[in-house]
Write an enzyme that holds these catalytic residues in place. Sequence first.
Site, mmCIF file in Angstrom:
data_model
loop_
_atom_site.group_PDB
_atom_site.id
_atom_site.type_symbol
_atom_site.label_atom_id
_atom_site.label_comp_id
_atom_site.label_asym_id
_atom_site.label_seq_id
_atom_site.Cartn_x
_atom_site.Cartn_y
_atom_site.Cartn_z
ATOM 1 N N ASP A 156 -8.640 -5.131 -5.863
ATOM 2 C CA ASP A 156 -8.298 -4.246 -5.212
ATOM 3 C C ASP A 156 -8.533 -2.748 -5.828
ATOM 4 O OD1 ASP A 156 -7.179 -2.139 -3.368
ATOM 5 O OD2 ASP A 156 -5.300 -2.822 -3.960
ATOM 6 N N HIS A 195 -6.406 -6.462 -1.759
ATOM 7 C CA HIS A 195 -5.101 -5.724 -1.307
ATOM 8 C C HIS A 195 -4.167 -6.298 -0.638
ATOM 9 C CE1 HIS A 195 -3.840 -1.246 -0.753
ATOM 10 N NE2 HIS A 195 -3.686 -1.426 0.614
ATOM 11 N N SER A 247 0.859 -1.171 0.106
ATOM 12 C CA SER A 247 -0.070 -0.027 0.091
ATOM 13 C C SER A 247 0.985 1.210 0.054
ATOM 14 C CB SER A 247 -0.995 -0.052 1.254
ATOM 15 O OG SER A 247 -1.911 0.794 1.127
#
Length: 465
Positions: free
Chosen positions: A399, A424, A159
């Site tokens: 995601d 994700h 991320s």
Amino acid sequence: MRQDVVERSMVTKTDIDLPPEFVTYYYNQTLDHFNYKYESYLTFQQQYVVNSKYWGGANSSSPIFVYTGDEAGLYGDVISTSGFMIDLASRFQGLILYIEHRYYGDSMPLGYKQIEGQNDSTLGFFSSSQALADYAQLIIDLKRNLSATNCPVIAIGGSYGGMLASWFRLKYPHIAIGALASSAPILYFDDITPQNGYYVTATKDFRETSENCYNTIRQSWFEIDKVALQQNGLMELSNIFNSCMPLYSSEELKNYLSFVYLFSAQYDNPPYNLVSHICNGIDEAPEGTDILGKVAIGLNASFFGGRSCNNVIEVKPNNRSAWYWQTCTEMVMPIGCGENETMFQASPFDIENYTRTCQDLFGVSPRPHWITTEFGGHDIKSVLGNFASNIIFSNGLRDPYSAGGVLQNISDSIVAVFTKEGAHGLDLSTPSESDPDWLVAQRDKEVSIIGDWLGDYNAKLGGKK
């Protein structure tokens, strides 16, 4: 990122006992790497964690796998990714190093314990560039102390941390020979990616799961507004959705439902399959149940449901969150959607309102073009193809942030590894015997590429001896 703040906040240091092979240290870190004023020479204690159980030692030129800390305290990252990092370390006799991002967890400069109450005079040292310089300085000093100068470094992150890993490779190629950037939407800045990409992907997740579920959610916003306009309508909505506290507006409810749907799409990974839980609840509602009743059943079946009442809260920007400082300064992702573009109500990105919010919270105005100025992003294929190497951009196409990810190979050594099924950051999670074949294959490909980088490095190192 937005949903990560909530997901990561569920894990606190007090909840965690790290395995004994993970040892916590503190590094005397420079406050400001880019100035020579008096305060720039101040230092703070930056937390890092080392696992040397599998390390072959400095003399063997064994690698150092560095997890670039992100928008949360360090211990949550260690717990959620330690299995993957251990797998890498055991394969390649590597040292594992986790570094906490400044202004998160225990790595708080200037003696503060929290963000709330601070302003630009103390938070002005809080940026991604400063964080990358932290990592560079700590890694160099650690290698020197270990007499491990020849040990290659691989940066790994997910991320925002994945962005940092890729940017670290770009900014400090003399320190890291490669980077694995998982679910890193480095193209979600400066209108490189369509603003509605995040919402479009989340909508696709629900629609592919169930057309009926998608249509029910899409129609529910109008129904919520209609009921709210009636006499005692908010009380009726509170009863339908079994809210713990009486609702004060329909926007409060709609924002919460949107958050639940977006969170579920972002983390729609096996074995949890969060979107399916919601859609199964909606699809299996008793015959005759109206739209709002179905949505309420879906909410109860969600990750956030199943309690005596639903704690309907709005996840709003606030001055208690370090991540909101970052989004109010440089991490400006123009995420929004227009009318009839998704299953959500229109919520276009408005930089003027965004700026007013940031001024109210922190007294600062965002710099929406800085990230692309500092790290690039425009014409990414040409720029990275000409000037970069050894980066894996991994994504799961379920995601929503994959809309801003690198999804095509840029060169032989800057590669996109993605799966249609994953969401994700799944590839960095601890491997399990129940992992589906496509996830095993994704991780195997990443490990193979990293192995090739290390092989090339050692071959060149051997040639120099």
